[in-house]
Design a protein around this motif. Structure first.
Motif, PDB file in Angstrom:
ATOM      1  N   HIS A  93       0.831  -1.210   0.000  1.00 29.54           N
ATOM      2  CA  HIS A  93       0.000   0.000   0.000  1.00 29.54           C
ATOM      3  C   HIS A  93       0.868   1.263   0.000  1.00 29.54           C
ATOM      4  O   HIS A  93       0.679   2.164  -0.830  1.00 29.54           O
ATOM      5  CB  HIS A  93      -0.922  -0.027   1.225  1.00 29.54           C
ATOM      6  N   GLU A  94       1.846   1.294   0.905  1.00 28.65           N
ATOM      7  CA  GLU A  94       2.689   2.495   1.004  1.00 28.65           C
ATOM      8  C   GLU A  94       3.637   2.630  -0.185  1.00 28.65           C
ATOM      9  O   GLU A  94       3.937   3.741  -0.623  1.00 28.65           O
ATOM     10  CB  GLU A  94       3.491   2.485   2.317  1.00 28.65           C
ATOM     11  N   HIS A  97       1.797   4.341  -2.911  1.00 29.23           N
ATOM     12  CA  HIS A  97       1.801   5.793  -2.670  1.00 29.23           C
ATOM     13  C   HIS A  97       3.140   6.382  -3.101  1.00 29.23           C
ATOM     14  O   HIS A  97       3.195   7.404  -3.784  1.00 29.23           O
ATOM     15  CB  HIS A  97       1.582   6.094  -1.177  1.00 29.23           C
ATOM     16  N   GLU A 104      -6.482   7.116  -2.312  1.00 30.45           N
ATOM     17  CA  GLU A 104      -6.675   5.916  -1.491  1.00 30.45           C
ATOM     18  C   GLU A 104      -7.438   4.847  -2.252  1.00 30.45           C
ATOM     19  O   GLU A 104      -7.117   3.667  -2.177  1.00 30.45           O
ATOM     20  CB  GLU A 104      -7.437   6.264  -0.206  1.00 30.45           C
TER      21      GLU A 104
HETATM   22 ZN   LIG Z   1      -3.000   5.052   1.834  1.00 30.03          ZN
END
Ligand SMILES: [Zn+2]
Length: 167
Positions: A93-94, A97, A104
């Motif tokens: 997830h990170e 990003h 999101e």
């Molecule tokens: Zn996030």
């Protein structure tokens, strides 16, 4: 993706025994599934509010992982596979990003996409990606009164040294 590749990733997540090893799987699956890569990330552990799994301060090379959440899951499962699947999901997830995906919703969709493609629909990694890491916490009593250590620690040997640096 070939079935053999899925088996390869399943075997690697089963055997991984460090954040660095899970991280290599995150990077390899994203490279294979999305053809995106970024080197030079650093991982830190900190005790964060339990609802926060991890975060990536924009503009840095850092990922901060919630040690409290990892410990809570670790205490509740005897399975390294489940724990690795959780850590994989949080780091993936990170990483997304850090690769520039800021939304999101988009990151959640991509997390599921990568997981499904590389581990198959019927794997714990994909199950967590489909629901959320906090689904693992259902029924786990969290000790809210426990004093937090609040010590930010860096994970050593998170990224393999760039081979170009080896003379
Ligand atoms: Zn996030």
């Amino acid at each position: 993706m070939e079935r053999a590749d899925v088996e390869k990733y399943r075997s690697r997540i089963e055997k991984a025994s460090s954040y660095g090893e899970v991280w290599e799987i995150v990077k390899d699956t994203v490279a294979e599934s999305l053809n995106q890569r970024r080197a030079g990330m650093m991982l830190f552990l900190d005790d964060l509010p339990i609802k926060l799994g991890a975060y990536h301060p924009i503009g840095t090379n850092n990922i901060v992982l919630n040690r409290l959440l990892v410990k809570a899951i670790e205490a509740s499962t005897q399975s390294k596979r489940v724990l690795n699947a959780l850590i994989y999901n949080l780091l993936l997830h990170e990483y997304l990003h850090a690769l520039g995906h800021l939304s999101e919703l988009k990151v959640r969709q991509l997390t599921y996409h990568v997981a499904k493609e590389c581990f198959g629909e019927d794997h714990i990694v994909t199950a967590i990606a489909r629901s959320s890491p906090w689904a693992l916490l259902k029924g786990i009593p969290l000790d809210k009164n426990k004093a937090s250590e609040r010590v930010l620690e860096i994970v050593k040997d998170f990224e393999k040294a760039d081979r170009n640096y080896i003379v």
